[in-house]
Design an enzyme around this catalytic site. Structure first.
Site, mmCIF file in Angstrom:
data_model
loop_
_atom_site.group_PDB
_atom_site.id
_atom_site.type_symbol
_atom_site.label_atom_id
_atom_site.label_comp_id
_atom_site.label_asym_id
_atom_site.label_seq_id
_atom_site.Cartn_x
_atom_site.Cartn_y
_atom_site.Cartn_z
ATOM 1 N N LYS A 190 0.879 -1.172 0.000
ATOM 2 C CA LYS A 190 0.000 0.000 0.000
ATOM 3 C C LYS A 190 0.914 1.219 0.000
ATOM 4 C CE LYS A 190 -4.060 2.001 0.245
ATOM 5 N NZ LYS A 190 -5.065 1.957 -0.845
ATOM 6 N N ASP A 236 -5.570 -3.043 -2.062
ATOM 7 C CA ASP A 236 -7.008 -2.926 -2.357
ATOM 8 C C ASP A 236 -7.303 -3.401 -3.774
ATOM 9 O OD1 ASP A 236 -5.532 -0.722 -3.261
ATOM 10 O OD2 ASP A 236 -7.104 0.753 -2.859
ATOM 11 N N ASP A 269 -7.533 -15.727 2.822
ATOM 12 C CA ASP A 269 -8.932 -16.153 3.017
ATOM 13 C C ASP A 269 -9.745 -15.874 1.749
ATOM 14 O OD1 ASP A 269 -8.546 -16.960 5.674
ATOM 15 O OD2 ASP A 269 -10.410 -16.018 6.354
#
Ligand code: IPM
Ligand code: MG
Length: 361
Positions: free
Chosen positions: A193, A225, A253
């Protein structure tokens, strides 16, 4: 005489014990079929250890782990400990053993089996053929950075954690990412990021600095993101992805759902010296505890990773992978990957089937 490999078995909480039992069945089938010996020694971790000894990682468990050739872990956590002091919560046992064994890299392969393309919530053409290796940094970053805490400032509570990395911590995980990419399709995506976080700017700088040592690998950078979005938009663009601890927790996940179920995602937590640890990526699912219902494939595939990464047993690991594919091909499914016309089986039966196919092959 054939060597005996010592495996520390830490079943943990919730469904941990029942899924670990299936992995051990399969490992026993492997030793029956091939000329290899395993010695299994059990110990407590997580909530089970809190109940018995008051701490989530007893010294005896850590000692056993350190003196083993590999650690085989089930899952950790139960809501009954939610109110405990955070310092002795079950999860602390997991974080501590990762840190104590210096397991700085967590490899989480998300592979979509052809037999399961219809189990994914995404469209078949999006997930068919997906084969991603997520390399998650595991002993630093936001999970471990200091200072951390909750305290009173100016009359109100403040809570804070710190995403902290040294250059050398970044370098070793990035280099590992490159080395894994070299053995696969030579594409590495570093996730960060860097448009907002200073720690990510350093991460990217280090990735760019070491890249010339791996001229054959094509390095790309992606903001986390965007990576989360691209993983569901077009996951086949990815091969090896390397990232910070928390980013890896979240994106792994997410990636598991490409494969149809969190119950399919194996993992290996590795180090440069000493025993590595193998565990499914999913949690302890306390509501399914003891029901003989959940999918043990992630745990069984974690055993395959153990054979491959810790014991150099490629052939034996391949036998487990092949057995799992054949069980699926034969139409057996646990509830999480069940679809019409297939045969629904429980945890234990799935373990039996995988063992049988190991022996049959
Ligand atoms: C994982 C789990 C753990 C983590 C929890 C149980 C502490 O979610 O292995 O991904 O956050 O690392
Ligand atoms: Mg997680």
């Amino acid at each position: 005489m054939t060597k005996t490999y010592k495996i520390a078995v830490l079943p943990g909480d919730g469904i941990g014990p029942e899924i670990i039992d299936q992995g051990i069945k399969v490992l026993k089938a492997v030793s029956e079929k091939f000329d290899v010996n395993f010695e299994f020694t059990g110990a407590l971790i997580g909530g089970a250890a809190i109940d018995a000894e008051g701490v989530p990682l007893p010294d005896g468990t850590l000692e056993l782990a350190k003196n083993s050739d590999a650690v085989y872990l089930g899952a950790i956590g139960d809501w009954k400990y939610d109110e405990l002091d955070p310092a002795i919560r079950p999860e602390r046992g997991l974080l501590k053993i990762r840190k104590e064994l210096n397991l700085f890299a967590n490899l989480r392969p998300a592979v979509v089996y052809d037999e399961l393309v219809s189990s994914s919530t995404l469209k078949e053409e999006v997930v068919k053929g997906v084969d991603i290796m997520i390399v998650r940094e595991l002993t630093s970053g936001l999970y471990f950075g200091e200072p951390r805490g909750i305290e009173k400032r100016n009359g109100e509570k403040v809570g804070f954690n710190n995403m902290f990395y040294t250059e050398s911590e970044i370098e070793r995980i990035i280099r590992l990412g490159f080395n894994i990419a070299m053995k696969r399709s030579k594409k590495l995506c570093s996730v960060d990021k860097a448009n907002v976080l200073d720690v990510s700017r350093l991460w990217r700088e280090v990735a760019q600095r070491v890249a010339p040592d791996y001229p054959e690998v094509e390095l790309s950078h992606m903001y986390v993101d965007n990576a989360a979005m691209q993983l569901v938009r077009n996951p086949k663009q990815f091969d090896v992805m390397v990232m910070e601890n928390t980013f890896g927790d979240i994106l792994s996940d997410e990636a598991s759902m490409l494969t149809g179920s969190l119950g399919m995602l194996a993992s290996a937590s590795i180090t440069d010296k000493g025993p590595a640890m193998y565990e499914p990526s999913h949690g302890s699912a306390p509501k399914y505890k003891g029901l003989d219902k959940v999918n043990p494939i992630a745990t069984i595939m974690s055993a395959a990773m153990m054979l491959k990464y810790s014991f150099d047993m490629d052939r034996e690991a391949g036998a487990i992978e092949e057995a799992v594919k054949q069980v699926l091909k034969a139409g057996y499914r646990t509830y999480d990957i069940m679809s019409e016309g297939k045969t629904l089986v429980g945890t234990s039966k799935m373990g039996d089937l995988a063992s049988e196919f190991v022996l049959k092959n």
